[in-house]
Design a protein around this motif. Structure first.
Motif, PDB file in Angstrom:
ATOM      1  N   VAL A   1       0.932  -1.034  -0.020  1.00 28.48           N
ATOM      2  CA  VAL A   1      -0.045   0.012  -0.052  1.00 28.48           C
ATOM      3  C   VAL A   1       1.059   1.138   0.058  1.00 28.48           C
ATOM      4  N   ALA A   2       0.959   2.107  -1.016  1.00 30.29           N
ATOM      5  CA  ALA A   2       1.416   3.259  -1.001  1.00 30.29           C
ATOM      6  C   ALA A   2       0.676   4.329  -0.700  1.00 30.29           C
ATOM      7  N   PRO A   3       1.192   5.428  -0.580  1.00 31.75           N
ATOM      8  CA  PRO A   3       0.255   6.812   0.137  1.00 31.75           C
ATOM      9  C   PRO A   3      -0.511   7.085  -1.204  1.00 31.75           C
ATOM     10  N   GLY A   4      -2.011   7.629  -0.583  1.00 30.93           N
ATOM     11  CA  GLY A   4      -2.721   7.813  -1.637  1.00 30.93           C
ATOM     12  C   GLY A   4      -2.325   8.876  -2.885  1.00 30.93           C
ATOM     13  N   ASP A   5      -1.523   9.992  -2.506  1.00 34.36           N
ATOM     14  CA  ASP A   5      -1.196  10.942  -3.495  1.00 34.36           C
ATOM     15  C   ASP A   5       0.239  10.430  -4.072  1.00 34.36           C
ATOM     16  N   ALA A   6       0.585   9.230  -3.764  1.00 33.46           N
ATOM     17  CA  ALA A   6       2.068   8.885  -4.398  1.00 33.46           C
ATOM     18  C   ALA A   6       1.967   8.645  -5.795  1.00 33.46           C
ATOM     19  N   MET A   7       3.263   8.845  -6.552  1.00 36.20           N
ATOM     20  CA  MET A   7       3.267   8.646  -7.936  1.00 36.20           C
ATOM     21  C   MET A   7       4.593   8.029  -8.295  1.00 36.20           C
ATOM     22  N   ALA A   8       4.433   7.138  -9.338  1.00 36.09           N
ATOM     23  CA  ALA A   8       5.850   6.082  -9.702  1.00 36.09           C
ATOM     24  C   ALA A   8       5.821   6.511 -11.218  1.00 36.09           C
ATOM     25  N   SER A   9       7.221   6.547 -11.507  1.00 35.63           N
ATOM     26  CA  SER A   9       7.567   6.649 -13.149  1.00 35.63           C
ATOM     27  C   SER A   9       7.450   5.326 -13.525  1.00 35.63           C
ATOM     28  N   VAL A  10       6.935   5.173 -14.629  1.00 34.87           N
ATOM     29  CA  VAL A  10       6.735   3.847 -15.373  1.00 34.87           C
ATOM     30  C   VAL A  10       7.017   4.185 -16.872  1.00 34.87           C
ATOM     31  N   SER A  11       7.361   3.113 -17.518  1.00 34.70           N
ATOM     32  CA  SER A  11       7.692   3.196 -18.987  1.00 34.70           C
ATOM     33  C   SER A  11       6.395   2.525 -19.713  1.00 34.70           C
TER      34      SER A  11
END
Length: 326
Positions: free
Chosen positions: A247-257
């Motif tokens: 579970v990541a924080p609700g406002d977290a963003m991750a970079s993907v390709s």
């Protein structure tokens, strides 16, 4: 009765509160053991929006029914509270219920001597099963639901980020599901040694230490940490599956390709809570499919909830439980 009450974020205490009274279709469970989960930490810190205050937390628990026709029955309790009428409930996806609720998350839970629960949510346990083992059914049911979303192909290679309770459960399920190898990443070297004892073929503090240039067929994140998530998405073999279980924080963003997801036909799946998996988790716990004695490391009384909370935050041990009646 005595209960741990979170009055508001950051403020909690053990209080004497009225004994619960069952309504239609409900029973009273005398709580024997209740696990501390990351969700409980979020509730304490005010980071779980569905939680009302004041609230008695605790959703991973076992105990004994003390009233009604099933009195005396030892049970594990599915905390899920689905509305049954929304679109998602009607298509069998209750964990996505538009009115989602859960014992200990949106209504008073099991950090108390007694708790009111729907009788239908009670799953019988063998009389000789330790109460602490019964309290592992709920987290294991989440792991089982996670595996429902994975391609279980014999001979696959798995990479798991996180060697906490959930990562260790996913590890043991992967071994049982016929994995050729399971590699585990965690920053806590003590936990990595436990992963070794529970069947991991390789462990490391960084996935770059492993010798798998073509990647893994299945990569599972059990941390919710953005660096782990971003790294894990690069480790999936072409045609493989990445699962976001942590579970990541609700406002977290991750970079993907997006190009790699397209070009390498990567399947990305999520797994949230419990649905159609609790009964199977009961069977797996009773069979000993997970090493409960290794996973459970600490038990505290209700009055030592602060100590238990600090131990959890410090990464001490693995599963930490509370025994509300001492």
């Amino acid at each position: 009765m005595r209960a741990l009450v979170i009055e508001k974020p950051g403020e909690f205490s053990v209080q004497t509160v009225p004994d619960p009274t069952p309504g239609p279709g409900e029973v009273i469970v005398e709580v024997a053991a209740v696990g501390i989960c990351g969700t409980d930490i979020h509730i304490v810190e005010g980071e779980f929006p569905p939680a009302p205050y004041p609230l008695v937390p605790g959703h991973e628990f076992s105990g004994t029914i003390v009233d009604g026709p099933r009195a005396g029955e030892k049970v594990a309790v599915d905390p899920s509270l689905f509305c049954g009428g929304c679109h998602y409930c009607r298509i069998g996806r209750g964990n996505l219920c538009e009115q989602w609720g859960a014992i200990g998350d949106t209504v008073d839970g099991a950090m108390a001597e007694y708790v009111t629960v729907p009788e239908a949510n009670c799953y019988r346990l063998p009389d000789d099963l330790p109460a602490a083992h019964g309290a592992l059914v709920e987290p294991l049911s989440c792991a089982v639901h996670g595996f429902d979303g994975l391609p279980r192909i014999l001979g696959s290679h798995y990479l798991i980020y996180g060697a906490g309770t959930m990562g260790l459960m996913m590890l043991q399920l992967a071994v049982a599901a016929g994995a050729t190898s399971v590699s585990v990443v965690d920053l806590n070297t003590d936990r990595l040694q436990i992963a070794r004892t529970l069947g991991a073929d390789a462990v490391a503090t960084n996935a770059g230490e492993f010798d798998r240039p073509h990647g893994w067929e299945v990569v599972i994140d059990c941390t919710g940490a953005i660096p782990a998530i971003e790294d894990g998405l690069t480790r999936v073999r072409r045609g493989g599956t990445y699962q976001q279980f942590g579970v990541a924080p609700g406002d977290a963003m991750a970079s993907v390709s997006p190009f790699r997801i397209y070009n390498d036909e990567i399947t990305v799946v999520g797994s949230m809570a419990v649905v159609h998996s609790f009964g199977r988790a009961v069977d797996l716990v009773c069979k000993g499919a997970v090493d409960a004695d290794t996973i459970i490391t600490h038990t505290f009384g209700l009055d030592r909830f602060s100590d238990a909370l600090q131990a959890f935050r410090d990464g001490v041990g693995r599963k930490i439980q509370i025994a509300p009646r001492g």
